[in-house]
Design an enzyme around this catalytic site. Structure first.
Site, short mmCIF file in Angstrom:
data_model
loop_
_atom_site.label_atom_id
_atom_site.label_comp_id
_atom_site.label_asym_id
_atom_site.label_seq_id
_atom_site.Cartn_x
_atom_site.Cartn_y
_atom_site.Cartn_z
N THR B 85 19.56 -27.39 48.99
CA THR B 85 20.05 -26.47 47.96
C THR B 85 18.93 -26.26 46.96
OG1 THR B 85 22.37 -27.01 48.16
CG2 THR B 85 21.65 -26.15 46.04
N LYS B 160 26.36 -19.14 46.66
CA LYS B 160 26.75 -20.46 46.16
C LYS B 160 27.06 -20.41 44.67
CE LYS B 160 26.07 -25.20 47.10
NZ LYS B 160 25.26 -26.38 47.36
N LYS B 228 25.48 -25.72 34.28
CA LYS B 228 24.24 -25.01 34.62
C LYS B 228 24.53 -23.86 35.59
CE LYS B 228 21.87 -26.12 37.95
NZ LYS B 228 21.36 -27.01 39.00
#
Lengths: 282, 282, 282, 282
Positions: B85, B160, B228
């Site tokens: 990721t 995502k 975040k």
């Protein structure tokens, strides 16, 4: 919805007596073996437990406390279970009338619509007399897949509001995801699929997502009712000074959707409130 | 997470060559039949397709493009699949290096953690060279339960973000429901159960709800990472002028939670931001 | 804006040397008694204190640090005051170049536009070398009505962001009042008057209110710049984990306005984002 | 507040008759030349126009429509001006009673507190019978600095709600600015000064800012009343389906402040809701 619920009781071999303002609607049940009485009062007089499923608070009040209402036939040892979705105030009023006869009362709004009713897969959010809850538990288990006893009358309605508040925010957030994915060049249908595979998958997303992607909102739960429930939930939060910033922002979004003329469409139409277009000229 | 993924490939009878900065971590795989090479470059040189699973963007860059990096061993006819990721920028940079050798590139961040990796239940959000996607599809199917091909490199990361944005809002809304139910005298544990039965049930609620009710937040996904991701998603929305009022309100709530010192706890600790207490004295 | 500021200095009897990329723009000042030099370098070399007023960060950088830039003519004992509105990063970069020559630096973005500049009514938000601030204070007092010294370079820009954040929210809230008053049958012009009489009256409301009521938004401060400042202010808040829910909701409203194609109109056009209309058909 | 208002009328040479539940409170007025009557009924019977200034809706109702209430002494050719701040419903009820006697009615809630009352600087938001408005205009001009006629009874209350909604949001936004400035190392007192110089300066900021910076909130307008007005304004917006996202976010912030136990402090204490502290332990 009362009809499929009664059918399930009959199929389970229970002794059922029915009444409806329009007698013809009772025929299928009668042909399955149900008895028929000509008023709520007579039903209540001849049965140990009376279930009421009405469309709105006014009918619920009338059937329970009206001229030939169920209360007239109630008394010690009997029970009245109102599975209608009414507000807390109406529920408390009906409760008073029933208890005044010496009978027990249970509010039991259901979560689930026609299909779960037919399949015996309803969820009962009950509140009121615990002894009556224990008595009717086997009957609730025939008509539903789960049941909750929540204490004082009014708690059933409150629980439903909280659930619907979360539902409204989830739908608004899901809408943001769909619209954002499309704006950045992703296929929103794929987002629906991706979500359906993971930790945030929910039956609601799987059910509504595919039609939302096509800008179709066949009404299952009208947007104006979802907005009303948000308003009531915000009022509930207000009454206990509980901040709910997400629900407050969500409510504003449903209000925008209402202003777009989407009140009677499905609440998933809230997504339209996020689709702002060039519409201003100077 | 690379280890259980490789194990599943070996168990399926595939020819697997492995490398890890710490060779001992490869022993179990070697004992299962994997070959071992002493650098990413050598792995890439000896294999048709190379998978990379790294913990952070820096390591991903190093293993792909560093001194003995995979790019050195790549060439026409080969493929590089990065299942780490990483952010879109890093992904694009690695892609450039790989393609410069004539090889194909696929970004394929996974949704799911250790347990799904062991059970072959990961979800792959892939983007990049479609021909490589087709080639590795059978391998992805061994390691995961579903796979999505999303087009240009960068789209995997974007997808995502959108999913995690919805996840963050859902958790915030769920928290509002739990706190409100408790404030009005309902049992929040019962709310968790009621929700688990209906249209808005989600695995995340079932997993986190019971511990949230106990004010416990064992860290699976740190709150600061969720915040975040919300910030990045708001930035993504900003870049295409897409209003996302729910995500914006949600982000503020996670910021409150961070201010409460909850950054390193699970993101479900956002519920604490709603539990305001008498703390002011004058 | 540099021209009226220089005029005020000349009128006050100060010795002024000017330069502009387009010399003709300096003629009025020269005819009033100003000297002229053919580059920023020469201006800086011949003056004790150099003021710079540029339109954007690129020009500010070029004039300060470019080939014939002011830095070339600076040195110990001299001072450079940049009254342009630039970002903190640019300001810090220019500061480094100036200080490297031994000279002092002051960032001094102004609040106020052309009219206040002509009337000597500007507000200076200064930061940097305090000794230079003391030196130029009498000059700032000629050009402005007030001045603030805010410490480290970058603080001037930060202060301006905070002020503009509050301004953006005030305008959004004022818009809600105007739209709501009209919706409930009140005359929004009267609301403008009522507000102008009381504790929440602000020059901005008096200036913009009457045209907003007529749906006119002659651009003084473009909406896209207001939205950009909100975004930057949210970033500033994010960087110190400070929740700002009002600014976050406000930013979303300006984003809606941008989506309506109002980017280049005055920021008061944010009111249009609240005027939702029946626009959906099914 | 009725006393200073009456004093201004007496000083202006008007013929004034007074009544108060506690007669001693009338002494200063009587010594200035006012006549005294022993009930609202008698005041109304002996005067052309009767002004009422009561603390709450109940008293307003009682003085207007109670046993010895003003309505008893009203009749054709007379007028009743209620300058109390009451809700729209109460105002309409009093209006009905007064008009039933053939007299005219004007609701006229005031903006401004004790000091403006003494200085004859009140603002009247009137609604009701226009002919009475014209008649009392010279009297309103003695007691106030401005007056607005807003049409139907109820519009005065609505206007006040809209103004207070904007006021609540402005205070919340100002609070965000103060807290953010401090968090990034600026002096919030300087922000108060900077704001006081520019286009967004407002008397309220100048009045409350300095004490807010010291975390002091001497009560002028209680926070719980501001929050109540926000709630009512949101209800008003809801009733016409007008989205007001800023007011909705603002209301949540005041609710947080109430949860902090700040209900009875000044509404500027809403700033405390933004000062989140490390308070969580696990």
């Amino acid at each position: 919805m009362g009809s499929p619920m009664a059918q399930n009781l009959i199929k389970a071999g229970r002794d059922v007596t029915v009444w409806n303002r329009t007698k013809s609607k009772c025929e299928p049940l009668i042909s399955m073996g149900a008895k028929y009485k000509s008023s709520p009062e007579e039903v209540a007089a001849s049965c140990g437990v009376t279930f009421a499923m009405l469309a709105d608070p006014e009918s619920a009040m009338d059937v329970a406390c009206g001229k030939y209402g169920a209360a007239k036939g109630m008394g010690p040892g009997k029970g009245y279970v109102d599975v209608s979705t009414v507000d807390g105030e109406t529920s408390k009023l009906i409760c008073e009338h029933i208890r005044a006869t010496g009978a027990h009362f249970l509010e039991a709004p259901v979560s689930g619509s026609k299909k779960p009713a037919e399949d015996g897969q309803l969820i009962f959010l009950t509140a009121g007399d615990n002894v009556l809850y224990e008595t009717v538990a086997p009957l609730l288990d025939i008509m539903g897949k789960s049941r909750f006893y929540l204490g004082e009358v009014g708690n059933g309605a409150a629980m439903k509001l909280v659930v619907n508040m979360v539902m409204g925010s989830m739908m608004a957030s899901f809408s943001e995801g769909l619209v954002l994915s499309e704006k950045v060049g992703l296929d929103p249908s794929v987002l629906v699929e991706v979500i359906s595979q993971g930790a945030i998958s929910a039956p609601m997303y799987a059910m509504k997502g595919p039609s939302m992607v096509k800008s179709l909102y066949p009404t299952a739960f009208p947007l104006k009712h979802q907005q009303k429930d948000l308003r009531l939930a915000l009022g509930l939060a207000e009454s206990v000074s509980q901040p709910t910033p997400i629900a407050a922002a969500t409510n504003e979004l449903y209000k925008v959707a209402k202003s777009h003329g989407l009140s009677d469409q499905d609440f998933s139409a809230v997504i339209e409130a996020l689709k702002v277009k060039l519409q201003h000229q100077t």
